[in-house]
Enzyme design. Structure first.
Site, PDB file in Angstrom:
ATOM      1  N   GLU A 334       0.781  -1.247  -0.071  1.00  0.00           N
ATOM      2  CA  GLU A 334       0.084   0.017  -0.041  1.00  0.00           C
ATOM      3  C   GLU A 334       0.888   1.385  -0.133  1.00  0.00           C
ATOM      4  O   GLU A 334       0.454   2.283  -0.807  1.00  0.00           O
ATOM      5  CB  GLU A 334      -1.111  -0.086   1.211  1.00  0.00           C
ATOM      6  CG  GLU A 334      -2.034  -1.340   1.323  1.00  0.00           C
ATOM      7  CD  GLU A 334      -2.567  -1.364   0.067  1.00  0.00           C
ATOM      8  OE1 GLU A 334      -2.906  -0.634  -0.915  1.00  0.00           O
ATOM      9  OE2 GLU A 334      -3.101  -2.707  -0.201  1.00  0.00           O
ATOM     10  N   TYR A 419      -0.621  -8.121 -11.566  1.00  0.00           N
ATOM     11  CA  TYR A 419       0.101  -7.982 -10.360  1.00  0.00           C
ATOM     12  C   TYR A 419       1.447  -8.964 -10.727  1.00  0.00           C
ATOM     13  O   TYR A 419       2.350  -8.218 -10.609  1.00  0.00           O
ATOM     14  CB  TYR A 419      -0.829  -8.614  -9.101  1.00  0.00           C
ATOM     15  CG  TYR A 419      -1.853  -7.859  -8.563  1.00  0.00           C
ATOM     16  CD1 TYR A 419      -1.656  -6.934  -7.286  1.00  0.00           C
ATOM     17  CD2 TYR A 419      -3.097  -7.898  -9.381  1.00  0.00           C
ATOM     18  CE1 TYR A 419      -2.890  -6.376  -7.088  1.00  0.00           C
ATOM     19  CE2 TYR A 419      -4.067  -7.099  -8.851  1.00  0.00           C
ATOM     20  CZ  TYR A 419      -3.962  -6.369  -7.889  1.00  0.00           C
ATOM     21  OH  TYR A 419      -4.851  -5.619  -7.339  1.00  0.00           O
TER      22      TYR A 419
END
Length: 638
Positions: A334, A419
């Protein structure tokens, strides 16, 4: 970001281990929704390059938003107005088109020549994926529009958590989830990553709760029932965020803090203390942090994902608090989004790999710098293995980095491809050019595209000019195009390897021979690998011995617990089965509960039990969680 669902480490065994650690740690959904195109009545010509928005931002852009909202927990809705500055890109434009979904529009005004005047508006036909376009009439010289509205209690982008679903059990909680196209369920907005806007906000809340937004929140706010916010850095709409709850505050330093419910805060601070080190590492590698603050908010356990990278207020699941920092790749991921995604943003959801691939790459570099090369390599190795397992379950279209979404649900883009395949592509470039060349390239890329959006085609042009051309013999444009536009993995894909798993395999062999082994210093990756390699015919006696020696049923690590409960269900290991109900009724994180529900649903008796447990747990689940679990339990069609 959200979590996808590759839940198999090997073909013989269902386990969460193969979920890339970037995604266990962070946020795509799992599984990717069915590839359903938009309905026939959807407009044929898209007004922007983003096919997932009705907005005509190529004609009229909305560069600044002021949001004023009353938070009503009784009716579970937000009521107020959204006021936009107007920037005419086409002087002939007479309308501004916004995206909405299940919003009640009460009236619209335009600001012209110093005064507010009512103006006409129309809601178009609703599309099941895109929602409903809101067309607002504007006249020449209009400077602003103000839309008065309220949200629906069923808004997908909002979760209204009853007190029973919070850690404290006394007060309700509200949080948002706007990615990829759910901001339109709580704000009428030009809901496309193609555009960015600054915003100011004000929230009216119950006086005993704290209100926050994904903005520069005043540190340690007092409980007044009125909160103001300012975001001077422009963001895409999917990063709009709101949270209201019984929250305490702890400052890590002068620009970083943690918010959590009072009973959770101390554990969260202990778990996330290394965020300051991660920040220092990332800045040293990839350039200055470009936002005012980096605060972290621990949400209730109903949050469906690991985390969401809302600028200046990252959302985190409490399920990452394991007491040993074993799951903090979530924090690294994050944080990495502050550069990749938030600072440099994919222009459309076709280009998602530019957000998540760079973020997964930077996350691994952070983990290497803070926790060591071996841990980072283990995570890369597991990620690569999970990708190989997931490929047969994806269509050829879904295996392409620059995915052809057309007007399919943008959630279908959130698989392991943007990803992990994208992360491998970037490690491929790193290995070919070396970090001495690749690190400066990435740093300059973030600088050159800061607070801007980028398409895949633009990235290829930038890559060619700023990296490939420097050493033309190292990587060809044909190799790059194979990575971006072809399904599967190129033969040039790097294969990360680490000796730690060989040591685990040897230790497991000794353990089954009756020898005691010491796993006290093992990482979560080694523990998970040990469990993933259990033989199909493992005995009840060995399961009981393993449970006693490794404390599996009573573990605080929710990732290990999820994996262990799947094993217990598959082998009918009775001592662990009561924990199944406890887990499924105490959290809504998809990456952990989906494989447990799937294991139960594999037998008629287990399916009956799973449906019984779901009936109990369903009121506390987020709508996105309910949607996916009900598919597993055959309560709805995919």
């Amino acid at each position: 970001m959200k979590e996808h669902d590759v839940y198999s480490f090997s073909l013989k065994q269902l386990t969460w281990l193969a979920v890339p650690f970037a995604l266990i740690a962070c946020s795509p959904q799992a599984p990717a929704p069915a590839e359903t195109p938009l309905s026939e009545h959807t407009r044929v010509l898209t007004p922007t390059i983003d096919q997932h928005s009705f907005a005509n931002s190529n004609q009229v852009h909305t560069p600044h938003l002021h949001l004023s909202l009353q938070v009503d927990f009784n009716q579970k809705k937000l009521t107020g107005y959204a006021e936009y500055d107007l920037s005419f890109r086409d002087a002939r434009a007479t309308e501004v088109v916004f995206d909405t979904e299940q919003l009640n529009i009460y009236g619209v005004e335009q600001h012209i020549h110093g005064d507010w005047h009512d103006t006409t508006f129309a809601l178009g036909q609703r599309d099941p994926i895109l929602g409903t376009p809101l067309t607002v009439r504007v006249t020449a010289g209009a400077e602003k529009v103000r839309i008065h509205y309220s949200s629906s209690p069923q808004a997908t982008g909002l979760d209204w958590v009853d007190p029973v679903g919070t850690a404290g059990g006394q007060y309700p909680f509200l949080y948002s989830q706007s990615q990829p196209h759910y901001a339109r369920t709580w704000i009428p907005i030009q809901d496309t990553p193609t555009e960015r806007l600054t915003f100011t906000g004000e929230l009216y809340t119950p006086p005993y709760l704290i209100g926050l937004m994904g903005a520069n929140n005043p540190p340690n706010p007092e409980r007044t029932g009125y909160y103001e916010f300012r975001s001077e850095q422009p963001i895409p709409s999917y990063l709009m965020a709101i949270a209201v709850g019984d929250l305490d505050f702890y400052a890590l330093n002068d620009r970083m803090a943690i918010y959590a419910e009072p009973s959770v805060l101390a554990d969260a601070v202990a778990e996330f203390a290394y965020t300051t080190d991660m920040m220092a590492v990332t800045e040293s590698l990839f350039g200055p942090f470009a936002w005012d603050r980096y605060d972290q908010l621990v949400l209730p356990p109903s949050f469906p994902f690991g985390g969401m990278e809302n600028p200046q207020l990252a959302f985190l699941t409490p399920t990452v608090i394991a007491g040993d920092q074993s799951l903090v790749s979530l924090i690294a991921h994050e944080l990495a989004h502050s550069w990749s995604g938030n600072l440099v943003t994919n222009a459309t959801w076709r280009d998602l790999w530019l957000n998540e691939g760079f973020t997964s790459y930077v996350e691994n570099r952070i983990m290497e710098a803070v926790y060591g090369e071996e841990r980072a390599l283990m995570e890369r190795m597991l990620d690569a293995q999970s990708l190989l397992v997931s490929l047969p379950n994806l269509t050829e279209r879904q295996q392409v980095l620059h995915i052809e979404l057309e007007q399919r649900d943008p959630d279908t883009a959130f698989t392991s491809i943007p990803y992990i395949k994208a992360q491998l592509f970037l490690f491929f470039l790193e290995e070919r050019f070396g970090r001495e060349r690749f690190d400066p390239f990435v740093r300059q890329y973030f600088a050159d595209y800061s607070f801007a959006t980028i398409t895949t085609a633009e990235f290829v042009e930038y890559l060619q000019a700023n990296l490939l051309a420097l050493e033309p013999n190292l990587v060809s444009i044909a190799e790059v195009e194979e990575w971006l536009y072809s399904p599967g993995l190129p033969e040039s894909a790097p294969t990360p390897e680490v000796a730690a798993f060989d040591r685990v395999a040897a230790a497991q062999e000794r353990w089954f021979a009756g020898e005691n082994i010491d796993i006290s210093n093992w990482s979560i990756h080694e523990r998970a690998y040990f469990l993933s390699q259990l033989p199909d015919d493992v005995s009840q006696q060995d399961l009981a011995r393993m449970d006693a020696e490794f404390e599996l049923t009573n573990t605080r690590n929710n990732a290990i617990l999820s994996q262990w409960l799947v094993i217990a269900i598959q082998h009918n290991y009775q001592p662990a089965l009561p924990r199944v109900r406890d887990m499924l009724t105490s959290m809504g994180r998809l990456a952990f509960i989906r494989p447990v529900y799937a294991a139960l649903a594999a037998t008629p008796e287990g399916l009956e039990l799973a449906r019984e447990i779901y009936t109990e747990a369903e009121p506390s689940y987020h709508v996105l969680t309910r949607d996916q679990i009900e598919v597993i339990l055959k309560l709805r069609e995919r």
